[in-house]
Design a protein around this motif. Sequence first.
Motif, PDB file in Angstrom:
ATOM      1  N   ARG A  35      49.627  15.525 -31.150  1.00 35.35           N
ATOM      2  CA  ARG A  35      49.129  15.045 -29.873  1.00 35.35           C
ATOM      3  C   ARG A  35      48.618  16.211 -29.036  1.00 35.35           C
ATOM      4  O   ARG A  35      49.383  17.136 -28.725  1.00 35.35           O
ATOM      5  CB  ARG A  35      50.273  14.318 -29.152  1.00 35.35           C
ATOM      6  N   LYS A  36      47.356  16.135 -28.650  1.00 35.85           N
ATOM      7  CA  LYS A  36      46.763  17.211 -27.842  1.00 35.85           C
ATOM      8  C   LYS A  36      47.127  17.014 -26.379  1.00 35.85           C
ATOM      9  O   LYS A  36      46.658  16.068 -25.735  1.00 35.85           O
ATOM     10  CB  LYS A  36      45.234  17.194 -27.990  1.00 35.85           C
ATOM     11  N   ALA A  88      45.684  21.552 -26.045  1.00 35.80           N
ATOM     12  CA  ALA A  88      44.329  20.989 -26.059  1.00 35.80           C
ATOM     13  C   ALA A  88      43.272  22.071 -25.869  1.00 35.80           C
ATOM     14  O   ALA A  88      42.106  21.860 -26.214  1.00 35.80           O
ATOM     15  CB  ALA A  88      44.201  19.929 -24.970  1.00 35.80           C
ATOM     16  N   THR A 120      36.521  16.951 -16.039  1.00 36.69           N
ATOM     17  CA  THR A 120      35.211  16.446 -16.461  1.00 36.69           C
ATOM     18  C   THR A 120      34.123  17.472 -16.150  1.00 36.69           C
ATOM     19  O   THR A 120      33.240  17.732 -16.974  1.00 36.69           O
ATOM     20  CB  THR A 120      34.907  15.120 -15.748  1.00 36.69           C
ATOM     21  N   VAL A 125      36.728  16.079 -22.121  1.00 38.57           N
ATOM     22  CA  VAL A 125      36.685  14.618 -22.181  1.00 38.57           C
ATOM     23  C   VAL A 125      38.072  14.073 -22.539  1.00 38.57           C
ATOM     24  O   VAL A 125      38.651  14.450 -23.568  1.00 38.57           O
ATOM     25  CB  VAL A 125      35.645  14.156 -23.225  1.00 38.57           C
ATOM     26  N   GLY A 127      40.842  11.799 -23.998  1.00 40.54           N
ATOM     27  CA  GLY A 127      40.886  11.029 -25.236  1.00 40.54           C
ATOM     28  C   GLY A 127      40.257  11.758 -26.407  1.00 40.54           C
ATOM     29  O   GLY A 127      40.500  11.409 -27.554  1.00 40.54           O
ATOM     30  N   LYS A 128      39.445  12.769 -26.084  1.00 35.58           N
ATOM     31  CA  LYS A 128      38.792  13.535 -27.148  1.00 35.58           C
ATOM     32  C   LYS A 128      39.272  14.983 -27.106  1.00 35.58           C
ATOM     33  O   LYS A 128      39.891  15.470 -28.040  1.00 35.58           O
ATOM     34  CB  LYS A 128      37.271  13.457 -26.969  1.00 35.58           C
ATOM     35  N   ASP A 129      38.999  15.651 -26.003  1.00 37.85           N
ATOM     36  CA  ASP A 129      39.428  17.045 -25.888  1.00 37.85           C
ATOM     37  C   ASP A 129      40.919  17.146 -25.562  1.00 37.85           C
ATOM     38  O   ASP A 129      41.575  18.104 -25.927  1.00 37.85           O
ATOM     39  CB  ASP A 129      38.606  17.757 -24.811  1.00 37.85           C
ATOM     40  N   TYR A 130      41.407  16.179 -24.826  1.00 39.65           N
ATOM     41  CA  TYR A 130      42.853  16.130 -24.556  1.00 39.65           C
ATOM     42  C   TYR A 130      43.288  14.669 -24.588  1.00 39.65           C
ATOM     43  O   TYR A 130      42.563  13.780 -24.168  1.00 39.65           O
ATOM     44  CB  TYR A 130      43.207  16.793 -23.225  1.00 39.65           C
ATOM     45  N   GLU A 131      44.494  14.441 -25.148  1.00 42.03           N
ATOM     46  CA  GLU A 131      45.014  13.076 -25.242  1.00 42.03           C
ATOM     47  C   GLU A 131      46.079  12.804 -24.185  1.00 42.03           C
ATOM     48  O   GLU A 131      46.240  11.684 -23.732  1.00 42.03           O
ATOM     49  CB  GLU A 131      45.593  12.842 -26.640  1.00 42.03           C
TER      50      GLU A 131
END
Length: 439
Positions: A35-36, A88, A120, A125, A127-131
């Motif tokens: 998980r990031k 992340a 941003t 982003v 969900g992509k770069d960080y979850e």
Amino acid sequence: MKLSALGRIALATGIAVLTTATLPGTPAAAAPVKRKILPVLVEFNDASFQFPDKVKASTPDTYFGAKSDSAASYLSELSRGQYTLVPAVPEQFLGPIKLDLSAAGCPQGKINQLTREELTKRGLVAGKDYESLSIVFPAQKTNCPWAGLATLPGPTTWINLYGTASGIDVVGHELGHNLGFGHQGRVKCTGGNLGACKSGGASHTTIMAGGYRPAGFSAPEMIRAGWLNGGASLKVTKSGVYTLRSLHGKGSGVRALDIALGGDRLVIEYRHAAGNFDAKLEGVHAYRVPKGSYGASSLIDTTTADKTATNSAPPNADAITKLTDKASKLSLAVVSSGGGQAKVKVALNGDSLSAIGATPSKSASPTPSATPTPSASASASTGTEAVTDGSEPVTELGSEELTAGGGRSTVLPLAAGGGAAVLAVGLGFLLVKRRRKRA
Ligand SMILES: [Zn+2]
């Protein structure tokens, strides 16, 4: 700061949030989750960290450090490597970032919104770069009534930081909410009769309910997270004698029994010192899981004594010896317990306990590694805290120490994403805990 100020942990119990995508109990052997998570330090236009360099130095250690109580180590040990946190960004964290926002009034929704807008702008982003996002900010002027806050389940945690570093008691607890765990309650079923139980405070057998870091998570939570797959959680459908190994620690064997109890489930675990967990917890423990919501279970307490993380009750004060439930024609007795293994006799469909022989279950013999735990650094820095989905804070109730203080229902909107969801709602209570400073 006062030496023995009363810290308050607001607990919302009975909040069962269930996404269909993560229905527990299915033994799919999922790939390990990496998980990031992105810790972000933020400051206000009227409040900054007192010692920003120290906060910056401590943050990678808190989340990703090699020490056993970093968030990454903690979740990795509990999940046996099935769930790990990874940074992340290469720097491991960002900030401090100055938000154009006053600290006054604990504006957690705005803190989240403005922080995400800043990310941003930097091209990151969600969900992509960080979850997962963990927002850390100075507590001095916020007047937030909590040390940490989290979406349940969800991707966001807020850390209202006093001092220069947050501990696993706060960060691990909040990440547990993100995993879908509520505050675990306790029901008093004196004598083991499940037909006559009363609400009775917090379980103290998980970091989610006063157990702090040394308790880790309880078996229902581990099932909810999907960490007891591959036979570690055994669905009991036949009367018999079943062998349990310790819930935590290394080695093979059955770590939880999962039994139908009418429309609910009964989860049985055996707690014993193993790895960095359960140095002060021993014996067979039972939980009631309402309508399959493993994140909303309650400890079934059959005794009058209560074990907490800080009292002097024996480690097995809340261990069960027998349970009966007339409604579902179930009875259960602990045959033996200790030394890293327990045997539990389960009688279903009205079978008589005495008629069940000591046929060993097919579980492997346990090999728990009972290494001593480092001194329980129960710094108890957990101030008052509550759960929210990020926009709607849960209003907490009550004030009695370790007891349910009211029966008001609270509606908790589910965090965005994750398909159809069932939302069950329970009562909120306020757990008041004396803040202690260990010398
Ligand atoms: Zn909480």
